[in-house]
Design an enzyme around this catalytic site. Structure first.
Site, PDB file in Angstrom:
ATOM      1  N   PRO A  89      21.484 -18.268   4.262  1.00 50.68           N
ATOM      2  CA  PRO A  89      20.151 -18.784   4.600  1.00 50.68           C
ATOM      3  C   PRO A  89      19.280 -17.738   5.278  1.00 50.68           C
ATOM      4  CG  PRO A  89      21.877 -20.290   5.331  1.00 50.68           C
ATOM      5  CD  PRO A  89      22.557 -19.022   4.934  1.00 50.68           C
ATOM      6  N   GLU A 116      30.604 -21.166   9.154  1.00 48.40           N
ATOM      7  CA  GLU A 116      29.270 -20.829   9.695  1.00 48.40           C
ATOM      8  C   GLU A 116      28.859 -19.424   9.281  1.00 48.40           C
ATOM      9  OE1 GLU A 116      29.729 -24.307  10.510  1.00 48.40           O
ATOM     10  OE2 GLU A 116      27.790 -23.422  11.023  1.00 48.40           O
ATOM     11  N   ARG A 154      20.686 -15.258 -18.049  1.00 55.77           N
ATOM     12  CA  ARG A 154      19.693 -15.672 -19.061  1.00 55.77           C
ATOM     13  C   ARG A 154      18.845 -14.495 -19.513  1.00 55.77           C
ATOM     14  NH1 ARG A 154      15.825 -18.282 -17.868  1.00 55.77           N
ATOM     15  NH2 ARG A 154      15.548 -19.810 -19.484  1.00 55.77           N
ATOM     16  N   ASP A 169       8.236 -16.419 -20.545  1.00 60.86           N
ATOM     17  CA  ASP A 169       6.887 -15.900 -20.321  1.00 60.86           C
ATOM     18  C   ASP A 169       6.219 -16.524 -19.107  1.00 60.86           C
ATOM     19  OD1 ASP A 169       6.274 -15.726 -23.888  1.00 60.86           O
ATOM     20  OD2 ASP A 169       7.504 -14.567 -22.492  1.00 60.86           O
TER      21      ASP A 169
HETATM   22  N1  LIG Z   1      20.251 -20.975   1.281  1.00 67.78           N
HETATM   23  C1  LIG Z   1      21.302 -20.284   0.817  1.00 67.78           C
HETATM   24  O1  LIG Z   1      21.210 -19.440  -0.078  1.00 67.78           O
HETATM   25  C2  LIG Z   1      22.644 -20.567   1.436  1.00 67.78           C
HETATM   26  C3  LIG Z   1      23.682 -19.659   1.354  1.00 67.78           C
HETATM   27  C4  LIG Z   1      24.914 -19.944   1.949  1.00 67.78           C
HETATM   28  C5  LIG Z   1      25.058 -21.169   2.592  1.00 67.78           C
HETATM   29  N2  LIG Z   1      26.216 -21.521   3.209  1.00 67.78           N
HETATM   30  C6  LIG Z   1      27.226 -20.539   3.593  1.00 67.78           C
HETATM   31  C7  LIG Z   1      26.701 -19.791   4.793  1.00 67.78           C
HETATM   32  C8  LIG Z   1      26.352 -20.495   5.939  1.00 67.78           C
HETATM   33  C9  LIG Z   1      25.852 -19.811   7.037  1.00 67.78           C
HETATM   34  C10 LIG Z   1      25.692 -18.409   6.978  1.00 67.78           C
HETATM   35  C11 LIG Z   1      26.054 -17.739   5.821  1.00 67.78           C
HETATM   36  C12 LIG Z   1      26.561 -18.423   4.716  1.00 67.78           C
HETATM   37  N3  LIG Z   1      24.044 -22.048   2.654  1.00 67.78           N
HETATM   38  C13 LIG Z   1      22.844 -21.754   2.082  1.00 67.78           C
END
Ligand SMILES: NC(=O)c1ccc(NCc2ccccc2)nc1
Length: 246
Positions: A89, A116, A154, A169
């Site tokens: 995230p 986490e 893709r 496109d």
């Molecule tokens: N929004 C995304 O792309 C995403 C990617 C991984 C995830 N969960 C695993 C995770 C949690 C906390 C820190 C790092 C990785 N959640 C959402």
């Protein structure tokens, strides 16, 4: 494209490697996916891959040693030095523009965090780029890795038939797609727009472009801010907006 995936749940990826266009790409050798699990590199009796965070706080983190060994193991299988991407995230938002750039690479390693997340020292040592598929938290990075691999695959030449490649496109042009219709011409009183039945390809092109621009203006106006519209595009969008007012 060769993709190495570091994940505790390789079985999740059968959705990508055994179905649809991406499954066909794997079968044809256009996409190759290899896996490495930290669990296979945890050498203590309980094969521990997670541990509690220093400083306290909820949840667990992925341990450094098993993860580092899993990364090294998958990197050794890469045909060329891979770009190492961590799905999180905290990453940069994945866009079609970034997907197009990633599709040019020969090899990728995708790190899928669980719990986490991972110890920051792995990010400092191994990660070239953090990517997020959206502003929400999932139980792992695997779905993000599959979203990224699907979008990239893709674009590999030959993966989509010619007919499908037309779909690229609109979004790669930076705007949303126009409405689409197929048989029957009338369904339960709903007719297909006459222009699409006209056989007049120039009229059809302009209608589709106007609809794409208009829908982008209506649903995602911020996408238009980064675009320099041609005279024709500006005129079509203005027509669309005028028609909305009536
Ligand atoms: N929004 C995304 O792309 C995403 C990617 C991984 C995830 N969960 C695993 C995770 C949690 C906390 C820190 C790092 C990785 N959640 C959402």
């Amino acid at each position: 494209m060769w993709a190495g995936v570091v994940t505790l749940f390789p079985e999740m990826f059968t959705a990508l490697t055994e179905s649809g266009v991406t499954g066909r790409a794997v079968k044809r050798g256009q996409l190759e996916v290899a896996f490495s699990s930290p669990r296979d590199h945890a050498h203590d009796r309980h094969r521990t891959v997670d541990d509690r965070p220093f400083g306290g706080g909820p949840g667990m983190l992925m341990k450094v040693e098993p993860l580092l060994e899993a990364i090294d193991a998958i990197r050794q299988q890469a045909p060329s030095t891979p770009r190492v991407i961590y799905l999180s995230p905290q990453g940069q938002p994945l866009t079609q523009k970034r997907v197009e750039q990633l599709a040019q690479l020969d090899s990728l390693v995708l790190l899928c965090g669980r719990y986490e997340g991972i110890d920051e020292r792995i990010i400092d040592r191994c990660v070239d780029e953090e990517i997020s598929i959206g502003d929400y938290v999932l139980s792992g990075g695997e779905l993000g890795a599959m979203v990224l691999l699907d979008a990239v695959t893709r674009l590999i030449p030959g993966v989509l038939g010619h007919a499908d490649s037309a779909v690229e496109d609109s979004f790669s042009a930076g705007w949303l797609d126009c409405p689409h219709y197929t048989r029957p011409e009338e369904f339960d009183g709903q007719r297909v727009p006459e222009v699409l039945l006209s056989g007049n390809h120039e009229r059809i092109r302009r209608w589709r472009l106007k609809q794409s621009l208009g829908r982008t203006w209506q649903r995602r106006p911020e996408l238009l801010e980064d675009l320099e519209l041609s005279k024709e595009q500006q005129q079509l969008l203005a027509e669309y907006i005028r028609e909305q007012a009536t």
